[in-house]
Design an enzyme around this catalytic site. Structure first.
Site, mmCIF file in Angstrom:
data_model
loop_
_atom_site.group_PDB
_atom_site.id
_atom_site.type_symbol
_atom_site.label_atom_id
_atom_site.label_comp_id
_atom_site.label_asym_id
_atom_site.label_seq_id
_atom_site.Cartn_x
_atom_site.Cartn_y
_atom_site.Cartn_z
ATOM 1 N N ALA A 1 29.650 100.569 -0.385
ATOM 2 C CA ALA A 1 29.282 99.148 -0.495
ATOM 3 C C ALA A 1 27.891 98.993 -1.103
ATOM 4 O O ALA A 1 27.081 98.203 -0.651
ATOM 5 C CB ALA A 1 29.358 98.451 0.866
ATOM 6 N N GLY B 1 27.324 98.668 -4.640
ATOM 7 C CA GLY B 1 27.284 98.116 -6.005
ATOM 8 C C GLY B 1 27.420 99.185 -7.062
ATOM 9 O O GLY B 1 27.037 98.988 -8.214
ATOM 10 N N MET B 2 27.977 100.352 -6.681
ATOM 11 C CA MET B 2 28.161 101.444 -7.644
ATOM 12 C C MET B 2 29.631 101.826 -7.781
ATOM 13 O O MET B 2 29.960 102.875 -8.332
ATOM 14 C CB MET B 2 27.329 102.664 -7.246
ATOM 15 C CG MET B 2 25.843 102.336 -7.161
ATOM 16 S SD MET B 2 24.836 103.807 -7.122
ATOM 17 C CE MET B 2 24.802 104.235 -8.867
ATOM 18 N N GLY C 1 34.269 102.882 -4.022
ATOM 19 C CA GLY C 1 35.670 102.712 -3.611
ATOM 20 C C GLY C 1 36.591 102.738 -4.820
ATOM 21 O O GLY C 1 37.672 103.343 -4.794
ATOM 22 N N SER C 2 36.158 102.091 -5.892
ATOM 23 C CA SER C 2 36.949 102.066 -7.130
ATOM 24 C C SER C 2 37.090 103.475 -7.688
ATOM 25 O O SER C 2 38.157 103.859 -8.182
ATOM 26 C CB SER C 2 36.283 101.174 -8.172
ATOM 27 O OG SER C 2 36.144 99.872 -7.662
ATOM 28 N N LYS D 1 29.442 104.011 -11.118
ATOM 29 C CA LYS D 1 29.106 103.216 -12.305
ATOM 30 C C LYS D 1 27.852 102.398 -12.038
ATOM 31 O O LYS D 1 27.525 102.068 -10.892
ATOM 32 C CB LYS D 1 30.247 102.287 -12.725
ATOM 33 C CG LYS D 1 30.634 101.174 -11.737
ATOM 34 C CD LYS D 1 29.820 99.889 -11.854
ATOM 35 C CE LYS D 1 30.177 98.915 -10.743
ATOM 36 N NZ LYS D 1 29.226 97.872 -10.481
ATOM 37 N N PRO E 1 27.082 105.938 -2.849
ATOM 38 C CA PRO E 1 26.807 105.034 -1.731
ATOM 39 C C PRO E 1 27.970 104.079 -1.466
ATOM 40 O O PRO E 1 28.600 103.584 -2.398
ATOM 41 C CB PRO E 1 25.574 104.253 -2.188
ATOM 42 C CG PRO E 1 24.923 105.111 -3.225
ATOM 43 C CD PRO E 1 26.024 105.904 -3.869
ATOM 44 N N ASP F 1 36.899 97.286 -10.993
ATOM 45 C CA ASP F 1 36.117 98.404 -11.552
ATOM 46 C C ASP F 1 36.925 99.691 -11.662
ATOM 47 O O ASP F 1 36.403 100.716 -12.092
ATOM 48 C CB ASP F 1 34.907 98.694 -10.655
ATOM 49 C CG ASP F 1 33.908 97.550 -10.629
ATOM 50 O OD1 ASP F 1 33.813 96.831 -11.641
ATOM 51 O OD2 ASP F 1 33.232 97.393 -9.602
HETATM 52 O O1 C5P Z 1 38.496 93.560 -7.788
HETATM 53 P P1 C5P Z 1 37.465 93.991 -6.811
HETATM 54 O O2 C5P Z 1 37.968 94.875 -5.723
HETATM 55 O O3 C5P Z 1 36.271 94.525 -7.479
HETATM 56 O O4 C5P Z 1 36.981 92.643 -6.121
HETATM 57 C C1 C5P Z 1 36.404 92.550 -4.850
HETATM 58 C C2 C5P Z 1 36.069 91.091 -4.599
HETATM 59 O O5 C5P Z 1 34.922 90.725 -5.389
HETATM 60 C C3 C5P Z 1 37.147 90.094 -5.031
HETATM 61 O O6 C5P Z 1 38.070 89.849 -4.004
HETATM 62 C C4 C5P Z 1 36.336 88.847 -5.349
HETATM 63 O O7 C5P Z 1 35.992 88.154 -4.169
HETATM 64 C C5 C5P Z 1 35.061 89.412 -5.926
HETATM 65 N N1 C5P Z 1 35.104 89.496 -7.403
HETATM 66 C C6 C5P Z 1 34.972 88.331 -8.152
HETATM 67 N N2 C5P Z 1 35.007 88.411 -9.514
HETATM 68 C C7 C5P Z 1 35.145 89.605 -10.147
HETATM 69 C C8 C5P Z 1 35.271 90.802 -9.394
HETATM 70 C C9 C5P Z 1 35.250 90.712 -8.026
HETATM 71 O O8 C5P Z 1 34.829 87.241 -7.610
HETATM 72 N N3 C5P Z 1 35.161 89.638 -11.473
#
Ligand code: C5P
Length: 313
Positions: free
Chosen positions: A110, A112-113, A116-117, A20, A108, A150
């Site tokens: 870690a 920002g895409m 993992g999600s 994404k 990639p 995500d």
């Molecule tokens: O939910 P996700 O795995 O994307 O979140 C990873 C980390 O990113 C969270 O533990 C949190 O520290 C941060 N995060 C956040 N606010 C969001 C999404 C993620 O602070 N809306």
């Protein structure tokens, strides 16, 4: 020869899931639970991870990459989000986790895409089929939201509005296709670290995230030009990502100097995105950005589909 990490495994299922990008990423002040409220517009782009699942008595996850993706930072064992996804689905149906899962990455790590999600979403769909569960869409989306902010979007794909911490997804019908040049960095950035840097840079951030209303209105209207889209791109995590990786600012300038309409950091970074006016333009910009070797430069289109079955035998 095409590399096939699942060769010789026997019958299995393969689900393909896209990366994404965030066309708009508005971030508000951290909530009491530590998450940040988001107003985001997601677009799925044509970089894919393939998640294959094979019936076995044991449970095991292997990560490979047939592209030039560095998978050293993918967590192993129970720390892998795919293991979480399998556990959540198994628990919902009161069964044991079984099967061999092979995650073949081209997104990639870690970066920002949401790679993992994407893997978590793909694992939910693949294991639902492998285990013959027929999980309802409501349950799949709910489990996805519990696994990560995500993950629900990775199920939907296309273009969508995300709210809450990103997990509340409303698909948007948008017909046009856009061309992107994508430049991953060798070393990833930690999403929590980028959010912490956002907090330091914005100690008085409003509770409400920056609205993506103008972009949503544009997307839901008549198809417009890539130049119009370029003017509407916005990322509140760009400043913190650049604070942690100042050299990315030069890369963004390099991309627009090479002819991209607009450059921006992808999500929490450090991957950088360059919106281009056409496929030819994207190839030209990619050629220029990659001219000095040493960096990976990819070309992708979007929007594309979310998690979907590509192999079943
Ligand atoms: O939910 P996700 O795995 O994307 O979140 C990873 C980390 O990113 C969270 O533990 C949190 O520290 C941060 N995060 C956040 N606010 C969001 C999404 C993620 O602070 N809306």
């Amino acid at each position: 020869m095409i590399h096939d990490p699942t060769e010789g495994e026997g019958p299995g299922i393969t689900v393909r899931v896209a990366a994404k990008i965030n066309l708009h990423l508005g971030v508000g002040a951290a909530r009491p639970d530590g998450f940040h409220p988001l107003d985001t517009v997601y677009m799925a782009v044509s970089l894919y991870d393939d998640i294959s699942a094979f019936g076995k008595r044991y449970f095991r996850i292997d990560t490979t990459s047939s592209g030039h993706i560095d998978i050293d930072d993918v967590p192993e064992g129970e720390d892998n989000i795919v293991a979480h996804a399998a556990r959540a689905l198994a628990r919902l149906h009161g069964r044991r986790r079984t099967g061999r899962i092979v995650v073949d990455k081209s997104i990639p790590v870690a970066g920002g895409m949401a790679g993992g999600s994407a893997d978590a979403a793909g694992a939910l769909v693949a294991l639902d089929r492998l285990w013959g569960l027929h999980t309802s869409d409501e349950d799949l989306v709910r489990l996805a939201g519990e696994l990560g902010s995500d993950v629900p979007f990775a199920l939907f794909g296309g273009t969508a509005h995300g709210t809450g911490r990103g997990e509340l997804v409303r698909p948007i019908a948008h017909e046009a296709t856009y061309w992107w040049v994508i430049v991953p960095s060798r070393a990833g950035l930690s999403t929590p670290e980028v959010f912490r840097c956002f907090d330091r840079l914005h100690p008085h951030a409003p509770a409400e995230p920056t609205s993506g209303g103008a972009l949503l209105e544009w997307l839901e209207g008549q198809p417009g030009s890539p130049e119009e889209l370029g003017a509407l791109l916005h990322n509140d995590l760009q400043a913190p990502a650049l604070e942690l990786r100042p050299e990315l600012a030069d890369l963004l300038v390099e991309g627009t100097s090479a002819g991209a309409i607009r450059g921006l950091v992808s999500g929490s970074g450090p991957t950088c995105l360059f919106l281009c006016g056409s496929g030819e333009e994207a190839q030209r910009v990619a050629g220029e950005l990659g001219a000095f070797g040493r960096r990976t430069v990819l070309v992708a289109t979007g929007p594309v589909a979310g998690a979907h079955l590509v192999k079943y035998d």
